[in-house]
Design a protein around this motif. Structure first.
Motif, short mmCIF file in Angstrom:
data_model
loop_
_atom_site.label_atom_id
_atom_site.label_comp_id
_atom_site.label_asym_id
_atom_site.label_seq_id
_atom_site.Cartn_x
_atom_site.Cartn_y
_atom_site.Cartn_z
N ALA A 239 49.52 44.53 32.53
CA ALA A 239 48.61 43.73 31.92
C ALA A 239 48.92 42.46 31.36
O ALA A 239 49.96 41.74 30.74
CB ALA A 239 47.57 43.48 30.96
N VAL A 240 49.17 40.81 32.24
CA VAL A 240 49.56 39.05 32.21
C VAL A 240 48.69 38.54 31.30
O VAL A 240 47.28 38.05 31.58
CB VAL A 240 50.25 39.01 32.86
N ALA A 241 48.82 37.68 30.40
CA ALA A 241 48.20 37.41 29.37
C ALA A 241 48.61 35.91 29.09
O ALA A 241 49.82 35.57 29.45
CB ALA A 241 47.55 37.85 28.53
N VAL A 242 48.12 34.57 29.17
CA VAL A 242 48.42 33.28 29.37
C VAL A 242 48.87 33.30 27.49
O VAL A 242 48.33 33.48 26.77
CB VAL A 242 47.53 32.47 29.72
N PRO A 394 44.32 34.45 27.36
CA PRO A 394 43.95 33.11 27.98
C PRO A 394 43.84 34.37 29.82
O PRO A 394 45.23 35.36 29.31
CB PRO A 394 44.50 31.97 28.26
N CYS A 395 43.29 34.24 30.42
CA CYS A 395 43.39 34.89 31.83
C CYS A 395 44.77 34.37 32.59
O CYS A 395 44.37 32.87 32.21
CB CYS A 395 42.33 34.66 32.46
N PRO A 396 45.71 34.76 33.65
CA PRO A 396 46.58 34.13 34.15
C PRO A 396 46.36 33.37 34.78
O PRO A 396 47.12 32.76 35.33
CB PRO A 396 47.56 35.39 33.91
N ARG A 397 44.69 34.21 35.54
CA ARG A 397 44.69 33.59 37.11
C ARG A 397 43.63 32.69 36.77
O ARG A 397 43.63 31.24 37.67
CB ARG A 397 44.12 34.58 37.82
#
Length: 573
Positions: A239-242, A394-397
């Motif tokens: 998973a990627v996150a801001v 925060p969501c990356p999208r």
């Protein structure tokens, strides 16, 4: 079609709660007579459990056949030489069971079949005209799991559907991949489940695109992140996150500061009166012969799956204090400044470059450095996202909020690319007559785990509540007094007529009390219960009850009436 008499059937139920079971599915599969343990993580399927498993298999077969799959059956014992050629003989570690045959050849028990199916393709596929091709099997596998738990949720010996597609090129794989994705959605829906498709880390399988189908569950071993705003979902391993940066500030001169007995980020931050995000944390790993020095913002944790992917290795383990000292660093006070050497790899998380004036170790016991900045004070070529996503990030999208959920992985699909075909020399002649490696996809579903997940999602305090599609029987006919010949005759007639109509029927003709029979009926969870007792003889009616909602529907004891009533009840899912 004949009905089954419980008195002649092997369906032993337990009243007691099994102490070793911590998940509902494990507990209920033991109590309802579906499985029995032989050894840790190794189970015998009893007849009722085997029937339910075959129901799941039938659904999987239908959907795989519908997208052009051709079923085959590959050996469970593999030559280790195939695994050595792909590098997984060592990468898989101790979960791969290895042994020698009587001729001294090294062999393995197959935990998965990429090597075997690729070797088959190498021998049999010569031309682009044979592509695309989808092969699948439902086969026993074995992994010597160190933490077998939850019954069939995490077993060492397990049944799995694994499918493999072969293509001319990546665009053709990209075209086919969504077909498998949709087939998986249909499989799970038909089993009464609604898992979340999440972006996943390919791990030891390799390749590029990958999705897992995750059933949200508080006791699940896997974790994934999900954004309620845009629907982004990913396994936490990938998973990627801001990472929200601090406000920009001028770079200050580096200075040494005493930090006695402060060997953790929390202790340093508390001593200096700063937030942990204003520190640079040092985390050490061993990757083969190399020592890996990860520098990450102090409020974040290292995601080992991401780190392994950045390093291109599966051999990743925590470093020892001796490893750290040998590299010239001081445990508890390690710093990337001044670290060098061919066997030390410095990896900087991408949270570090935008951060300013951090506190980092000084490589000197009892001291740290203020105002450390990258790349002014230390450099590396390896800057990447190696941080674990957190709840609330925060969501990356869409910038919304990510939430961490636990889940049970039901299926995993991969775009393998040419990882295995190149290693094993599986090539074909393309349209120009040139030899090229086969492009592959891989698609797995744990059949036993899927069965257990159905029970996790469909049970109550009294027992299993089977969805009709996977229930071992459709109707349970219970005769309350098997010593009463009239009751037995009516129950036998009802069971026979329902079986002739195509339903799978279990007739409970055991000499047990009505209370025991009702208890077992709830426990085993057959969708429709038909009760034959004194009232039935008096009124000429059969009492029908739907297991999942308790709806009762008396029906005349005539064959047509009972068949219609059962059909109506089974439509209520």
């Amino acid at each position: 079609m004949a009905y089954v008499r419980w008195s002649h059937y092997f369906l032993p139920t337990w009243k007691e709660e099994p102490a070793e079971a911590d998940l509902a599915s494990h507990r209920l599969m033991l109590r309802a007579g579906l499985i029995r343990p032989l050894a840790t993580g190794i189970y015998t399927y009893l007849p009722c459990g085997w029937r339910a498993l075959r129901r799941v298999e039938a659904i999987v077969r239908e959907e795989m056949d519908a997208i052009g799959g051709a079923e085959l059956h590959m050996p469970v014992v593999h030559p280790a030489e195939l695994w050595a050629r792909t590098g997984r003989l060592s990468d898989f570690g101790p979960s791969l069971v290895r042994f020698q045959d009587r001729a001294g050849r090294e062999m393995v028990l197959g935990p998965t079949h990429e090597e075997v199916v690729t070797d088959l393709a190498r021998r049999e596929i010569q031309s682009w005209r044979q592509l695309p091709l989808m092969l699948y099997q439902i086969q026993t596998k074995f992994r010597d799991e160190p933490r077998s738990r939850g019954g069939l949720i995490r077993a060492r010996e397990f049944t799995m559907k694994d499918g493999y597609s072969f293509h001319e090129d990546a665009p053709d794989l990209d075209r086919y991949y969504p077909e498998v994705y949709r087939a998986y959605e249909r499989i799970f829906r038909r089993c009464g489940l609604s898992p979340v498709p999440v972006e996943a880390d390919p791990g030891l399988m390799g390749g590029s695109g990958s999705h897992e189908f995750m059933l949200a569950h508080d006791q699940g071993e896997d974790t994934f992140v999900r954004c309620a705003g845009c629907g982004y979902a990913a396994n936490r391993e990938g998973a990627v996150a801001v990472k929200e940066p601090d406000p920009d500030e001028a770079l200050l001169p580096r200075e040494e500061v005493a930090t006695p007995s402060c060997t953790t980020i929390e202790a340093v931050a508390a001593f200096l009166g700063i937030p942990t995000r204003k520190t640079a944390k040092a985390v050490f790993y061993r990757a083969g012969k190399a020592l890996v020095f990860v520098v990450i913002r102090g409020d974040l944790e290292v995601n080992e799956a991401k780190l392994a992917r950045v390093l291109g290795t599966a051999e990743l383990s925590p470093a020892t204090e001796e490893d750290i000292v040998a590299a010239g660093a001081v445990p508890g006070y390690a710093s990337p400044i001044g670290i060098s050497g061919d066997e030390v790899v410095v990896v900087v998380d991408d949270s570090i470059p935008p951060a300013r004036n951090l506190v980092a170790g000084a490589n000197k016991e009892g001291f740290h450095l203020r105002n450390v900045n990258f790349p002014r004070d230390f450099q590396t070529q390896l800057v990447a996202d190696v941080a674990l996503a957190r709840d609330g990030d925060p969501c990356p999208r869409c910038g919304g909020t990510l939430h961490i959920q636990h889940g049970i992985e039901l299926g995993h699909i991969f775009k393998l690319g040419t990882k295995y075909s190149q290693s094993l020399g599986a090539t074909f002649l393309d349209r120009d007559g040139q030899a090229r490696p086969l492009v592959m996809g891989c698609y797995g579903i744990g059949i036993g785990r899927l069965l257990a997940a159905v029970i996790e999602s469909h049970h109550d305090e009294e027992g299993i509540v089977w969805p009709t599609a996977v229930a071992p029987f459709h109707v349970l006919v219970a005769v309350l007094n098997p010593k009463d010949g009239n009751q037995v005759a009516l129950a036998t007639s009802v069971a026979a007529h329902l079986a002739e109509a195509g339903w799978d029927v279990l007739l409970d003709d055991r000499e047990r009390s009505p209370g025991e029979k009702f208890h077992d009926a709830k426990l085993v969870g057959i969708p429709v219960l038909a009760v034959i007792g004194p009232r039935s003889l008096r009124t000429g009616e059969v009492d029908l009850e739907r297991r999942h909602n308790g709806v009762r529907s008396p029906a005349p004891a005539s064959p047509d009436s009972i068949q219609r009533a059962v059909q109506d009840l089974l439509r209520t899912e």
